[in-house]
Design a protein around this motif. Sequence first.
Motif, PDB file in Angstrom:
ATOM      1  N   PHE A   1       9.707 -51.080  37.375  1.00 33.24           N
ATOM      2  CA  PHE A   1      10.296 -52.177  36.602  1.00 33.24           C
ATOM      3  C   PHE A   1      11.425 -52.797  37.419  1.00 33.24           C
ATOM      4  O   PHE A   1      12.205 -52.075  38.053  1.00 33.24           O
ATOM      5  CB  PHE A   1      10.912 -51.662  35.298  1.00 33.24           C
ATOM      6  N   SER A   2      11.534 -54.111  37.370  1.00 35.89           N
ATOM      7  CA  SER A   2      12.698 -54.798  37.951  1.00 35.89           C
ATOM      8  C   SER A   2      12.810 -56.192  37.352  1.00 35.89           C
ATOM      9  O   SER A   2      11.802 -56.797  36.973  1.00 35.89           O
ATOM     10  CB  SER A   2      12.586 -54.908  39.473  1.00 35.89           C
ATOM     11  N   PRO A   3      14.041 -56.719  37.262  1.00 34.56           N
ATOM     12  CA  PRO A   3      14.226 -58.091  36.763  1.00 34.56           C
ATOM     13  C   PRO A   3      13.826 -59.120  37.816  1.00 34.56           C
ATOM     14  O   PRO A   3      13.899 -58.863  39.022  1.00 34.56           O
ATOM     15  CB  PRO A   3      15.731 -58.164  36.483  1.00 34.56           C
ATOM     16  N   ILE A   4      13.419 -60.288  37.331  1.00 35.03           N
ATOM     17  CA  ILE A   4      13.123 -61.418  38.214  1.00 35.03           C
ATOM     18  C   ILE A   4      14.378 -62.279  38.287  1.00 35.03           C
ATOM     19  O   ILE A   4      14.895 -62.747  37.263  1.00 35.03           O
ATOM     20  CB  ILE A   4      11.935 -62.246  37.683  1.00 35.03           C
ATOM     21  N   GLY A   5      14.865 -62.509  39.507  1.00 37.33           N
ATOM     22  CA  GLY A   5      16.142 -63.186  39.684  1.00 37.33           C
ATOM     23  C   GLY A   5      16.060 -64.685  39.904  1.00 37.33           C
ATOM     24  O   GLY A   5      17.067 -65.377  39.823  1.00 37.33           O
ATOM     25  N   GLY A   6      14.858 -65.197  40.199  1.00 36.75           N
ATOM     26  CA  GLY A   6      14.739 -66.629  40.444  1.00 36.75           C
ATOM     27  C   GLY A   6      13.339 -67.010  40.864  1.00 36.75           C
ATOM     28  O   GLY A   6      12.461 -66.161  41.020  1.00 36.75           O
ATOM     29  N   TYR A   7      13.138 -68.311  41.071  1.00 39.69           N
ATOM     30  CA  TYR A   7      11.800 -68.832  41.374  1.00 39.69           C
ATOM     31  C   TYR A   7      11.907 -70.006  42.332  1.00 39.69           C
ATOM     32  O   TYR A   7      12.801 -70.856  42.203  1.00 39.69           O
ATOM     33  CB  TYR A   7      11.123 -69.267  40.072  1.00 39.69           C
ATOM     34  N   HIS A   8      11.005 -70.053  43.295  1.00 42.24           N
ATOM     35  CA  HIS A   8      10.907 -71.178  44.233  1.00 42.24           C
ATOM     36  C   HIS A   8       9.636 -71.935  43.885  1.00 42.24           C
ATOM     37  O   HIS A   8       8.528 -71.451  44.137  1.00 42.24           O
ATOM     38  CB  HIS A   8      10.869 -70.665  45.667  1.00 42.24           C
ATOM     39  N   SER A   9       9.793 -73.108  43.286  1.00 42.98           N
ATOM     40  CA  SER A   9       8.641 -73.845  42.769  1.00 42.98           C
ATOM     41  C   SER A   9       7.678 -74.291  43.862  1.00 42.98           C
ATOM     42  O   SER A   9       6.458 -74.136  43.725  1.00 42.98           O
ATOM     43  CB  SER A   9       9.119 -75.088  41.996  1.00 42.98           C
ATOM     44  N   GLU A  10       8.196 -74.836  44.940  1.00 45.35           N
ATOM     45  CA  GLU A  10       7.326 -75.378  45.985  1.00 45.35           C
ATOM     46  C   GLU A  10       6.502 -74.284  46.658  1.00 45.35           C
ATOM     47  O   GLU A  10       5.304 -74.448  46.901  1.00 45.35           O
ATOM     48  CB  GLU A  10       8.166 -76.118  47.031  1.00 45.35           C
ATOM     49  N   LYS A  11       7.129 -73.146  46.933  1.00 44.95           N
ATOM     50  CA  LYS A  11       6.413 -72.038  47.589  1.00 44.95           C
ATOM     51  C   LYS A  11       5.753 -71.103  46.576  1.00 44.95           C
ATOM     52  O   LYS A  11       5.011 -70.200  46.973  1.00 44.95           O
ATOM     53  CB  LYS A  11       7.402 -71.236  48.452  1.00 44.95           C
ATOM     54  N   ASP A  12       6.028 -71.310  45.291  1.00 42.02           N
ATOM     55  CA  ASP A  12       5.488 -70.459  44.215  1.00 42.02           C
ATOM     56  C   ASP A  12       5.805 -68.984  44.489  1.00 42.02           C
ATOM     57  O   ASP A  12       4.936 -68.111  44.459  1.00 42.02           O
ATOM     58  CB  ASP A  12       3.980 -70.656  44.070  1.00 42.02           C
TER      59      ASP A  12
ATOM     60  N   GLU B   1      18.764 -42.647  38.627  1.00 44.23           N
ATOM     61  CA  GLU B   1      17.761 -41.599  38.768  1.00 44.23           C
ATOM     62  C   GLU B   1      16.479 -42.230  39.301  1.00 44.23           C
ATOM     63  O   GLU B   1      16.189 -43.398  39.025  1.00 44.23           O
ATOM     64  CB  GLU B   1      17.468 -40.927  37.416  1.00 44.23           C
ATOM     65  N   PRO B   2      15.682 -41.467  40.061  1.00 42.83           N
ATOM     66  CA  PRO B   2      14.451 -42.035  40.620  1.00 42.83           C
ATOM     67  C   PRO B   2      13.496 -42.629  39.589  1.00 42.83           C
ATOM     68  O   PRO B   2      12.727 -43.530  39.901  1.00 42.83           O
ATOM     69  CB  PRO B   2      13.814 -40.837  41.336  1.00 42.83           C
ATOM     70  N   ALA B   3      13.547 -42.136  38.353  1.00 45.40           N
ATOM     71  CA  ALA B   3      12.633 -42.627  37.315  1.00 45.40           C
ATOM     72  C   ALA B   3      13.319 -43.553  36.311  1.00 45.40           C
ATOM     73  O   ALA B   3      12.758 -43.849  35.265  1.00 45.40           O
ATOM     74  CB  ALA B   3      11.984 -41.452  36.586  1.00 45.40           C
ATOM     75  N   TYR B   4      14.530 -44.014  36.626  1.00 46.50           N
ATOM     76  CA  TYR B   4      15.299 -44.835  35.684  1.00 46.50           C
ATOM     77  C   TYR B   4      15.158 -46.338  35.941  1.00 46.50           C
ATOM     78  O   TYR B   4      16.009 -47.110  35.507  1.00 46.50           O
ATOM     79  CB  TYR B   4      16.781 -44.469  35.769  1.00 46.50           C
ATOM     80  N   CYS B   5      14.091 -46.784  36.594  1.00 43.71           N
ATOM     81  CA  CYS B   5      13.985 -48.213  36.906  1.00 43.71           C
ATOM     82  C   CYS B   5      13.955 -49.071  35.650  1.00 43.71           C
ATOM     83  O   CYS B   5      14.553 -50.151  35.608  1.00 43.71           O
ATOM     84  CB  CYS B   5      12.754 -48.483  37.772  1.00 43.71           C
ATOM     85  N   GLY B   6      13.281 -48.583  34.594  1.00 46.26           N
ATOM     86  CA  GLY B   6      13.236 -49.339  33.346  1.00 46.26           C
ATOM     87  C   GLY B   6      14.597 -49.429  32.688  1.00 46.26           C
ATOM     88  O   GLY B   6      15.018 -50.498  32.224  1.00 46.26           O
ATOM     89  N   LEU B   7      15.314 -48.297  32.650  1.00 45.57           N
ATOM     90  CA  LEU B   7      16.632 -48.271  32.025  1.00 45.57           C
ATOM     91  C   LEU B   7      17.632 -49.127  32.801  1.00 45.57           C
ATOM     92  O   LEU B   7      18.444 -49.853  32.200  1.00 45.57           O
ATOM     93  CB  LEU B   7      17.153 -46.834  31.933  1.00 45.57           C
ATOM     94  N   ALA B   8      17.597 -49.048  34.129  1.00 46.40           N
ATOM     95  CA  ALA B   8      18.523 -49.839  34.944  1.00 46.40           C
ATOM     96  C   ALA B   8      18.252 -51.331  34.777  1.00 46.40           C
ATOM     97  O   ALA B   8      19.180 -52.139  34.659  1.00 46.40           O
ATOM     98  CB  ALA B   8      18.396 -49.433  36.412  1.00 46.40           C
TER      99      ALA B   8
END
Length: 397
Positions: free
Chosen positions: A164-175, A53-60
């Motif tokens: 809302f969305s999950p963070i999937g990863g991080y690039h340390s050098e480019k921050d 649903e368009p407003a289900y970003c938190g639930l997803a």
Amino acid sequence: MAATESFYQRILPSPPAIDFSSSEGKQLFQEAIQGGTMEGFFKLISYFQTQSEPAYCGLASLSMVLNALAIDPGRKWKGPWRWFDESMLDCCEPLERIKLEGISFGKLICLAQCAGAKVKAFRTNQSTIDDFRNHVKTCSSSDDCHLISSYHRGMFKQTGTGHFSPIGGYHSEKDMVLILDVARFKYPPHWVPLTLLWEAMNTVVKTSGLSRGFILISKLRKPLSLFYTLRCKNENWVGIAKYLIEDVPRFISSEDMNDVRMVLTTVLSSFPSDFGEFIKLVEDSSQEEKDWFSIKEKILKQVQETGLHKYVKEFFLVREISCCSGEFPTLLLLALPPLAWNGIRNPNVLQEIKALTLTDDLPYLLQEEVLHLRSQLQLLDRCNGNRLEEDFGVPLL
């Protein structure tokens, strides 16, 4: 009748974002893998889903993270399968309301805790960008912790507002961080500068006047509860939670209570008739079926052997109320915060009630169930009063 305007995706504004599937996005991914800060990605991507649903970003976002952490919901999704889906996250806020309005930061925390996760949450005014970066690094370097960000899309020149969305990863050098955008019908996963994501989180929600932030979710070492849970699929739970948390302390302090029987009669006489819809027996467990029923019967027997249950059962028997054998009301009364009984004026009666409801003296299995229900009850009360929006960091009793 004019046709409703429709869209097929949006063009990702770049810069500031970098499409995950672009050449530059792939290069960032490969470098981040080498840097060891993409460990959480693989579990998340295995359970990546599009909000229904368009407003289900938190639930997803939450159901994706719960599945990535292999947290068993303890109840069926479809057929024989236990699985987290947006439709399963019906605690703390009715789904119909979320469908219209979305979900707040505080109530998403409530949902995560009710689902059995270990949760730490920070609004930007309660943290710093350096702390945020450290949390991102920690979660991206393991697969047993995931981070959900609450941010404003406008900072990335994207259409829309809060998301809302999950963070999937991080690039340390480019921050840079990888956002696994659950609105996949709109934007693909994309890299953004961590500093810009912080700015996007460091915005105020107009409806609450509170800052956005981030939520750290991990798996508890043990399940919160084997068999019982509080449910709020309809609005009735509001009245039941209010009765237990607010009305019971008021009723027992409004007149002199001469004995325990009078206290419990006063409480049970006004007990909401639909309390059976508020507390539910979890249908399934990770236990083998035979073991599950054996433990369930053991817990029921432990409830029946409490001194409190004897009074509760007597109340229903005297009034010839055959639909209730007293186990559920007993559990709900045991789940009340200890302070709920402090209004009793007679010190001897107060002492006796405290003894009847003392969790320390309960058998281990029953104690675990009661403490879980107590935690849920307090969470629901705080959600209902919107106090969780401001004091979600306050520990539960």
